[in-house]
Design a protein around this motif. Structure first.
Motif, PDB file in Angstrom:
ATOM      1  N   GLY A 130       0.822  -1.209   0.000  1.00 39.82           N
ATOM      2  CA  GLY A 130       0.000   0.000   0.000  1.00 39.82           C
ATOM      3  C   GLY A 130       0.848   1.248   0.000  1.00 39.82           C
ATOM      4  N   GLU A 131       1.983   1.215   0.715  1.00 35.97           N
ATOM      5  CA  GLU A 131       2.909   2.335   0.726  1.00 35.97           C
ATOM      6  C   GLU A 131       3.552   2.530  -0.653  1.00 35.97           C
ATOM      7  OE1 GLU A 131       4.108   4.340   4.230  1.00 35.97           O
ATOM      8  OE2 GLU A 131       2.226   4.241   3.128  1.00 35.97           O
ATOM      9  N   ARG A 132       3.831   1.417  -1.312  1.00 38.01           N
ATOM     10  CA  ARG A 132       4.427   1.521  -2.639  1.00 38.01           C
ATOM     11  C   ARG A 132       3.484   2.236  -3.608  1.00 38.01           C
ATOM     12  NH1 ARG A 132       8.459  -1.609  -4.412  1.00 38.01           N
ATOM     13  NH2 ARG A 132       7.900  -3.323  -3.011  1.00 38.01           N
ATOM     14  N   SER A 137       7.470   3.953  -2.469  1.00 31.60           N
ATOM     15  CA  SER A 137       8.483   3.221  -1.712  1.00 31.60           C
ATOM     16  C   SER A 137       7.809   2.352  -0.663  1.00 31.60           C
ATOM     17  CB  SER A 137       9.448   4.205  -1.040  1.00 31.60           C
ATOM     18  OG  SER A 137      10.383   3.529  -0.235  1.00 31.60           O
ATOM     19  N   ALA A 138       8.125   1.057  -0.668  1.00 33.72           N
ATOM     20  CA  ALA A 138       7.476   0.117   0.255  1.00 33.72           C
ATOM     21  C   ALA A 138       8.241   0.053   1.572  1.00 33.72           C
ATOM     22  CB  ALA A 138       7.381  -1.265  -0.385  1.00 33.72           C
ATOM     23  N   HIS A 139       8.238   1.166   2.321  1.00 35.26           N
ATOM     24  CA  HIS A 139       8.927   1.173   3.606  1.00 35.26           C
ATOM     25  C   HIS A 139       7.976   0.734   4.719  1.00 35.26           C
ATOM     26  CE1 HIS A 139       7.441   5.256   2.679  1.00 35.26           C
ATOM     27  NE2 HIS A 139       7.103   5.293   3.940  1.00 35.26           N
ATOM     28  N   ALA A 140       8.564   0.316   5.846  1.00 34.23           N
ATOM     29  CA  ALA A 140       7.773  -0.311   6.912  1.00 34.23           C
ATOM     30  C   ALA A 140       7.662   0.519   8.180  1.00 34.23           C
ATOM     31  CB  ALA A 140       8.377  -1.676   7.256  1.00 34.23           C
ATOM     32  N   ASP A 141       8.296   1.706   8.205  1.00 32.34           N
ATOM     33  CA  ASP A 141       8.329   2.439   9.468  1.00 32.34           C
ATOM     34  C   ASP A 141       6.992   3.052   9.855  1.00 32.34           C
ATOM     35  OD1 ASP A 141       8.729   4.069   7.265  1.00 32.34           O
ATOM     36  OD2 ASP A 141      10.064   5.463   8.282  1.00 32.34           O
TER      37      ASP A 141
END
Length: 312
Positions: A130-132, A137-141
């Motif tokens: 969803g972030e991508r 960018s598929a970051h997790a923070d």
């Protein structure tokens, strides 16, 4: 289960010195997703509230539904049909994990409706998609703490390795969202690709210090470690009155103050709710003197993450 209504919280990412590796969840605000079964296979969006018509209604292009489609694909489920209503309760481009809250609420709701085939940890790669879609960018923070709750550390992305650390019970976050917008892609574009050895060493010390301070409930160490020498000096120029607001927050008792995510929201950590509330009021007043309206939220670190509000 034919209907579920789920909430996922806003998050603070980076947490000063922890660019792309630190994040924690707060109690409010957050997004709400309603998911109802339908006879036809596939996921459709029937309505979105609170976005001013800016978000795509196409299921293949919206963060809330892309993650659901990826989960169904992973499970090999070609028969499920669902209708989604997304309630956006925070502004886009706020630095509070708006897209993450949508993605997490969506994938969490679907997983619950399907009988929890995956754990929350296993859902994380899907939420990252969803972030991508939202920012490239598929970051997790952001999605990590929104999904799992608490204070999350991303040790590695290749392979993905995250873990939670304990935080003091009396630690409170003040999150102030000024009425301006900073595009996440723009905020990443202005960052330098290389940093000096001196700054890298300083930043690593602060990262280690912040983790130790949180785990040991050492508020003075937390305060000394909330220093970002790499990202904040560059992104601060995108936020009017940043330095003035930060100074007044510290003067009113905050342990530290920095940018939440890519901004323009700013956050502080304080010992005790009373101090956190006083800090929030002072920050809002400082923004107001520059003609900028803002909203403030105060909460302890949200350890629960998403939750079910209704189901039948």
């Amino acid at each position: 289960m034919n209907y579920i209504k789920a909430f996922a919280p806003a998050t603070v990412a980076n947490v000063a010195c922890g660019f792309d590796i630190f994040g924690f969840a707060v109690d409010e605000p957050g997004d709400v997703v309603e998911l109802r079964r339908r006879a036809e296979p596939g996921i459709v969006i029937s309505d979105i509230t609170g976005d001013g018509g800016r978000l795509p209604r196409d299921s293949a292009r919206n963060a809330v539904t892309v993650v659901m489609l990826r989960l169904l694909e992973h499970l090999g489920n070609t028969e499920f049909g669902g209708e989604v209503i997304l309630h956006k309760n925070m502004p886009l481009g706020s630095g509070m994990g708006s897209s993450s809250a949508s993605a997490v609420a969506g994938v969490y709701a679907l997983n619950e409706m399907l009988g929890q085939p995956l754990t929350r940890q296993q859902l994380l790669p899907f939420a990252m998609e969803g972030e991508r879609i939202a920012c490239g960018s598929a970051h997790a923070d952001n999605v990590g703490p929104a999904l799992m709750g608490g204070f999350l550390v991303v040790r590695s992305y290749q392979p993905l390795d995250v873990f939670q650390i304990p935080v003091p019970e009396e630690l409170y976050c003040t999150l102030v969202n000024p009425d301006i917008e900073v595009n996440t892609k723009d905020a990443r574009f202005i960052l330098r690709n290389e940093v000096s050895l001196k700054n890298a060493i300083s930043q690593m010390g602060n990262v280690a210090g912040l983790i130790a301070g949180l785990m040991q409930e050492d508020y003075d160490l937390i305060s000394r470690s909330m220093v970002d020498v790499i990202v904040e000096p560059i992104r601060a120029i995108l936020i009017p009155e940043f330095n003035e607001v930060k100074q007044v927050a510290i003067a009113h008792g905050a342990l530290g103050c920095s940018i939440s995510g890519a901004g323009p929201s700013m956050f502080t950590l304080s010992k005790g709710r009373e101090t956190a509330e006083q800090v929030g009021k002072a920050m809002q007043e400082t923004f107001a003197t520059a003609g900028i309206e803002s909203n403030a939220y105060v909460s302890a670190i949200n350890r629960q993450g998403p939750k079910v509000l209704e189901f039948n």
